[in-house]
Design an enzyme around this catalytic site. Structure first.
Site, PDB file in Angstrom:
ATOM      1  N   ARG A 106      60.195  24.134 -74.530  1.00  0.00           N
ATOM      2  CA  ARG A 106      59.383  23.164 -73.774  1.00  0.00           C
ATOM      3  C   ARG A 106      59.550  21.791 -74.411  1.00  0.00           C
ATOM      4  NH1 ARG A 106      53.306  24.721 -74.004  1.00  0.00           N
ATOM      5  NH2 ARG A 106      54.201  26.505 -72.873  1.00  0.00           N
ATOM      6  N   HIS A 151      56.523  25.772 -78.714  1.00  0.00           N
ATOM      7  CA  HIS A 151      57.601  25.918 -77.732  1.00  0.00           C
ATOM      8  C   HIS A 151      58.669  24.846 -77.921  1.00  0.00           C
ATOM      9  CE1 HIS A 151      56.176  28.998 -74.800  1.00  0.00           C
ATOM     10  NE2 HIS A 151      54.972  28.631 -75.202  1.00  0.00           N
ATOM     11  N   ASP A 158      56.966  32.527 -73.511  1.00  0.00           N
ATOM     12  CA  ASP A 158      55.874  33.208 -72.825  1.00  0.00           C
ATOM     13  C   ASP A 158      56.504  34.304 -71.979  1.00  0.00           C
ATOM     14  OD1 ASP A 158      54.030  31.437 -73.922  1.00  0.00           O
ATOM     15  OD2 ASP A 158      54.200  30.048 -72.235  1.00  0.00           O
ATOM     16  N   GLU A 240      46.785  34.559 -76.983  1.00  0.00           N
ATOM     17  CA  GLU A 240      47.531  34.621 -75.720  1.00  0.00           C
ATOM     18  C   GLU A 240      48.434  35.850 -75.724  1.00  0.00           C
ATOM     19  OE1 GLU A 240      49.651  30.933 -75.451  1.00  0.00           O
ATOM     20  OE2 GLU A 240      47.854  29.744 -75.079  1.00  0.00           O
ATOM     21  N   HIS A 243      52.343  35.098 -75.489  1.00  0.00           N
ATOM     22  CA  HIS A 243      52.962  34.077 -76.328  1.00  0.00           C
ATOM     23  C   HIS A 243      53.552  34.696 -77.600  1.00  0.00           C
ATOM     24  CE1 HIS A 243      52.750  29.815 -78.086  1.00  0.00           C
ATOM     25  NE2 HIS A 243      53.056  30.564 -79.139  1.00  0.00           N
TER      26      HIS A 243
END
Length: 269
Positions: A106, A151, A158, A240, A243
């Site tokens: 990301r 990320h 994810d 999460e 994740h």
């Protein structure tokens, strides 16, 4: 008349010089993006069987629009992370499952987009699905949004599981009625993932991987994903269930900002 002509010519010359000195530079800056280091690869080049449903290229995410920096729906990872994910996929295929990734590398500009959105308290277009029980003023304090993301270092993703044969996930239609991400699987958005108790990016404590309220087959599904990935060097973020970060990270202290696009990769793959 001669004096006016001379002045006009001087002005035109100055204007042309300004164009020559500024226009090429502006174009170059606008068209130049950073490139990924050589150890970043497209996941598809390492394992083409893993499903890629890259949510941030679409409006079906907590912001409600395509996120800055996501130019193509591809998963990019450091090569060690991609190779470890390939090993996990081989194990899971034998059990009748496939991995599906929602997000991989990301860029920092995408994280900045999340931050701008979180600071705009009037924008709650996607609250009904992704954070129905969370006040938007709490997103930073509760850890759902941060100025930096693992990320961006390239080894975090994810991910979920899909039972084979994989059925397609229907397209999201902007403006459709939103259902809470923790609603029963038959009521929330019809993701083709097996039932993990919540949808992806669900801002709720029910998303904590080992939340005691998640039991039965939902807990078993989370533990299957967790056990498989942790056995190959991935570490789960406890808050999460989706994740995971491959350790040791190739770039533990660097947050990259190259776009999510094939041309960002320096290698042929």
């Amino acid at each position: 008349m001669t004096r006016l002509t001379t002045v006009a010519r001087a002005l035109l010359t100055t204007f042309a010089a300004l164009l020559a000195s500024t226009t090429p530079g502006t174009t170059a800056r606008a068209g130049t993006d950073p490139k990924a280091p050589e150890d970043f690869v497209a996941l598809r080049s390492v394992d083409p069987t893993i499903i890629q449903e890259m949510r941030y290229v679409t409006p079906h995410n907590f912001v409600g629009e395509r996120i800055d920096g996501y130019r193509q729906p591809i998963c990019i990872l450091t090569r060690p992370a991609a190779q470890a994910l390939h090993k996990a996929q081989r194990q899971l295929l034998r059990k009748g499952y496939t991995l599906k990734v929602y997000d991989c590398y990301r860029p920092q500009r995408a994280v900045d987009h999340f931050v701008r959105w979180a600071e705009d308290l009037d924008d709650e277009a996607m609250k009904g699905e992704f954070y129905p029980n969370v006040d938007k003023t709490r997103l930073f304090a509760d850890g759902y949004i941060a100025a930096k993301s693992g990320h961006s270092r390239g080894s975090t993703l994810d991910v979920t599981l899909v039972r084979l044969p994989a059925k397609p996930t229907r397209p999201y239609h902007p403006g459709e009625t939103l259902v809470p991400c923790f609603a029963p699987q038959g009521e929330r958005f019809p993701d083709n993932s097996i039932d993990m108790g919540t949808g992806f990016d669900c801002f709720d404590t029910l998303s904590h991987t080992l939340d005691p309220r998640i039991q039965g087959h939902q807990r078993a599904n989370r533990l299957l994903l967790k056990g498989t990935l942790e056995g190959l060097g991935f570490v789960n973020l406890a808050e999460e269930w989706w994740h995971y970060t491959f350790k040791p990270e190739a770039h533990p202290d660097t947050y990259f900002d190259f776009p999510v696009a094939r041309k960002s990769l320096t290698s042929a793959h």
